[in-house]
Design an enzyme around this catalytic site. Structure first.
Site, PDB file in Angstrom:
ATOM      1  N   ASP A  49      66.513  57.658  38.424  1.00  0.00           N
ATOM      2  CA  ASP A  49      67.152  58.555  37.461  1.00  0.00           C
ATOM      3  C   ASP A  49      66.453  58.411  36.106  1.00  0.00           C
ATOM      4  O   ASP A  49      66.379  57.307  35.550  1.00  0.00           O
ATOM      5  CB  ASP A  49      68.641  58.204  37.331  1.00  0.00           C
ATOM      6  CG  ASP A  49      69.429  59.310  36.659  1.00  0.00           C
ATOM      7  OD1 ASP A  49      70.151  60.039  37.363  1.00  0.00           O
ATOM      8  OD2 ASP A  49      69.314  59.473  35.431  1.00  0.00           O
ATOM      9  N   ASN A 105      64.776  67.464  26.715  1.00  0.00           N
ATOM     10  CA  ASN A 105      65.044  68.908  26.678  1.00  0.00           C
ATOM     11  C   ASN A 105      65.432  69.371  25.284  1.00  0.00           C
ATOM     12  O   ASN A 105      64.978  70.422  24.815  1.00  0.00           O
ATOM     13  CB  ASN A 105      66.149  69.273  27.672  1.00  0.00           C
ATOM     14  CG  ASN A 105      65.655  69.335  29.111  1.00  0.00           C
ATOM     15  OD1 ASN A 105      64.491  69.622  29.362  1.00  0.00           O
ATOM     16  ND2 ASN A 105      66.529  69.051  30.053  1.00  0.00           N
ATOM     17  N   ASP A 111      60.539  70.563  32.131  1.00  0.00           N
ATOM     18  CA  ASP A 111      60.005  70.912  33.454  1.00  0.00           C
ATOM     19  C   ASP A 111      58.674  70.227  33.715  1.00  0.00           C
ATOM     20  O   ASP A 111      58.399  69.774  34.833  1.00  0.00           O
ATOM     21  CB  ASP A 111      59.837  72.436  33.578  1.00  0.00           C
ATOM     22  CG  ASP A 111      61.172  73.161  33.724  1.00  0.00           C
ATOM     23  OD1 ASP A 111      62.196  72.476  33.930  1.00  0.00           O
ATOM     24  OD2 ASP A 111      61.177  74.406  33.624  1.00  0.00           O
ATOM     25  N   GLU A 129      67.606  65.408  36.978  1.00  0.00           N
ATOM     26  CA  GLU A 129      66.579  64.386  36.747  1.00  0.00           C
ATOM     27  C   GLU A 129      66.733  63.210  37.693  1.00  0.00           C
ATOM     28  O   GLU A 129      66.287  62.102  37.406  1.00  0.00           O
ATOM     29  CB  GLU A 129      66.619  63.894  35.287  1.00  0.00           C
ATOM     30  CG  GLU A 129      67.876  63.144  34.889  1.00  0.00           C
ATOM     31  CD  GLU A 129      69.000  64.034  34.368  1.00  0.00           C
ATOM     32  OE1 GLU A 129      69.855  63.505  33.633  1.00  0.00           O
ATOM     33  OE2 GLU A 129      69.030  65.228  34.683  1.00  0.00           O
TER      34      GLU A 129
END
Length: 208
Positions: free
Chosen positions: A85, A93, A102, A128
């Protein structure tokens, strides 16, 4: 004269039979080809639905199928699981934009494929989050693989606006023992990820 007519009719009958047989054979070949093409298209379509378009890794549907395949094989294929993770991914982001996020996911996916591909299969199961299923033959090395994954992600470097980005991951893993189903192993590895995050992130924790 009659014998000639009979002979002509005989050969005409053979010719007709040959044409009919050829037609039937051709039709059967055509049907087989259509079925084959249809099967290939169906298999291709199924494969497409099991692939995450961004990272090209398997998705949750593929993960479920791999687990089902293991169950059909008597639970002998998957020896360990690893949950990866990414830490503070929302910040990436927020700071750099979703396009940059991305790019990070694609780079992480490629690194996981190169590292873990020879030892099992990696799927992206969430925004993620990634799950790796390690083959039974390599299960004994899962701890070393998990450490290598953590280091490889932390060492990733990026360009342009992502040049200042730091990406790390919290990794949890569980080596299956008799009676532990794959889904339970994933749940335990997921709990280990929570422990890694609580311990400061960028950590590897074994689920006991």
């Amino acid at each position: 004269g009659q014998s000639t007519e009979a002979l002509t009719e005989f050969y005409a009958g053979i010719a007709l039979m040959f044409h009919v047989t050829s037609a039937v054979t051709g039709m059967l070949v055509g049907i087989v080809l259509m079925m084959s093409i249809g099967y290939d298209m169906l298999r291709s379509r199924i494969a497409e639905t099991e692939v995450d378009p961004l990272t090209k890794l398997g998705n949750r549907r593929r993960l479920d199928r791999l687990i089902a395949d293991d169950e059909e094989a008597g639970g002998t294929r998957i020896g360990a699981v690893m949950v990866i993770d990414l830490d503070h991914f929302k910040k990436i982001n927020d700071l750099f934009g979703h396009d940059a996020g991305d790019v990070v996911l694609q780079r992480v996916g490629a690194r996981l494929t190169s590292l873990l591909g020879p030892f099992g299969e990696v799927c992206r199961t969430g925004g993620e989050e990634f799950v790796a299923l390690i083959d039974q033959d390599f299960a004994a090395g899962t701890s070393a693989l998990a450490l290598a994954v953590r280091e490889a992600i932390a060492e990733l470097t990026f360009e342009a606006r992502l040049a200042r980005a730091t990406v790390t991951a919290s990794v949890g893993f569980h080596r299956r023992t008799e009676g532990i189903e794959v889904k339970e192993a994933i749940r335990r590895a997921d709990q280990a990820v929570y422990c890694a995050k609580a311990d400061g992130r960028n950590r590897v924790v074994a689920a006991t």
